[in-house]
Design an enzyme around this catalytic site. Structure first.
Site, PDB file in Angstrom:
ATOM      1  N   HIS A  55       0.829  -1.202   0.000  1.00 35.79           N
ATOM      2  CA  HIS A  55       0.000   0.000   0.000  1.00 35.79           C
ATOM      3  C   HIS A  55       0.866   1.256   0.000  1.00 35.79           C
ATOM      4  O   HIS A  55       0.648   2.175  -0.796  1.00 35.79           O
ATOM      5  CB  HIS A  55      -0.919  -0.018   1.238  1.00 35.79           C
ATOM      6  CG  HIS A  55      -1.773   1.190   1.381  1.00 35.79           C
ATOM      7  ND1 HIS A  55      -3.069   1.233   0.947  1.00 35.79           N
ATOM      8  CD2 HIS A  55      -1.514   2.414   1.931  1.00 35.79           C
ATOM      9  CE1 HIS A  55      -3.575   2.425   1.209  1.00 35.79           C
ATOM     10  NE2 HIS A  55      -2.650   3.157   1.822  1.00 35.79           N
ATOM     11  N   GLU A  56       1.868   1.286   0.877  1.00 35.27           N
ATOM     12  CA  GLU A  56       2.741   2.458   0.964  1.00 35.27           C
ATOM     13  C   GLU A  56       3.608   2.603  -0.287  1.00 35.27           C
ATOM     14  O   GLU A  56       3.895   3.713  -0.725  1.00 35.27           O
ATOM     15  CB  GLU A  56       3.608   2.405   2.221  1.00 35.27           C
ATOM     16  CG  GLU A  56       2.836   2.397   3.527  1.00 35.27           C
ATOM     17  CD  GLU A  56       1.803   3.504   3.664  1.00 35.27           C
ATOM     18  OE1 GLU A  56       2.055   4.641   3.179  1.00 35.27           O
ATOM     19  OE2 GLU A  56       0.749   3.259   4.251  1.00 35.27           O
ATOM     20  N   HIS A  82       1.713   4.511  -2.921  1.00 33.10           N
ATOM     21  CA  HIS A  82       1.862   5.956  -2.733  1.00 33.10           C
ATOM     22  C   HIS A  82       3.219   6.417  -3.269  1.00 33.10           C
ATOM     23  O   HIS A  82       3.306   7.414  -3.989  1.00 33.10           O
ATOM     24  CB  HIS A  82       1.786   6.321  -1.236  1.00 33.10           C
ATOM     25  CG  HIS A  82       0.442   6.207  -0.619  1.00 33.10           C
ATOM     26  ND1 HIS A  82      -0.640   6.958  -1.019  1.00 33.10           N
ATOM     27  CD2 HIS A  82      -0.003   5.437   0.402  1.00 33.10           C
ATOM     28  CE1 HIS A  82      -1.689   6.659  -0.271  1.00 33.10           C
ATOM     29  NE2 HIS A  82      -1.327   5.729   0.595  1.00 33.10           N
TER      30      HIS A  82
END
Length: 164
Positions: free
Chosen positions: A67-68, A71
């Site tokens: 998920h990170e 980003h």
């Protein structure tokens, strides 16, 4: 897990899932409470919550890393990196990264047990009020009839979500 092992894991996932290298730092931040991890826009570093590894295991941590990294890679490329952006939603689906992380059991228990409610009743119309913060009854009046309030005492939440 040590910081060096975490760094290697993040670099490996970045190459395997995204086909691009991760050139910045990945660190554990034990002060994180409400999130599994965060991507720092200014430094491009990734901070991860170690409590997720301890309480949910490696699979949950890998999901948070993915998920990170979504980003990270979208921000580096100049695309939409925020949760609401189309690019972000598509990339999370492509790499099977969770949109949100599972809540920590230790934090949920803490939230529920520490809450104390305060009960008040209007002396004129009988309207009752439940508040999390205690009020100064000489400064506030009933919202229904403007009558004086009386403090009934503290109430704690029970298992069903009601008050005792």
């Amino acid at each position: 897990m040590e910081q060096q092992t975490l760094q290697l894991l993040v670099e490996e996932i970045s190459l395997k899932e995204f086909g691009r290298p991760f050139k910045h730092k990945a660190v554990f931040n034990s002060r994180l409470r409400t999130t599994g991890g965060r991507y720092m826009l200014s430094s491009h570093h990734i901070e991860l919550n170690i409590h997720y590894l301890n309480e949910h295991g490696m699979q949950e941590l890998i999901g948070i890393i993915k998920h990170e990294l979504c980003h990270y890679h979208l921000h580096i490329e100049g695309k939409g990196y925020q949760h609401r952006d189309k690019d972000f939603k598509e990339l999370t689906k492509k790499v099977a990264a969770p949109r949100f992380c599972t809540p920590l059991p230790s934090q949920q228990k803490k939230k529920r047990s520490n809450v104390t409610f305060h009960a008040y009743r209007c002396k004129q119309c009988g309207q009752s009020y439940i508040r999390k913060k205690r009020m100064n009854i000489s400064r506030y009046a009933c919202g229904k009839c403007r009558g004086k309030l009386s403090y009934l005492g503290e109430a704690k939440p029970n298992e069903q979500g009601g008050l005792t």
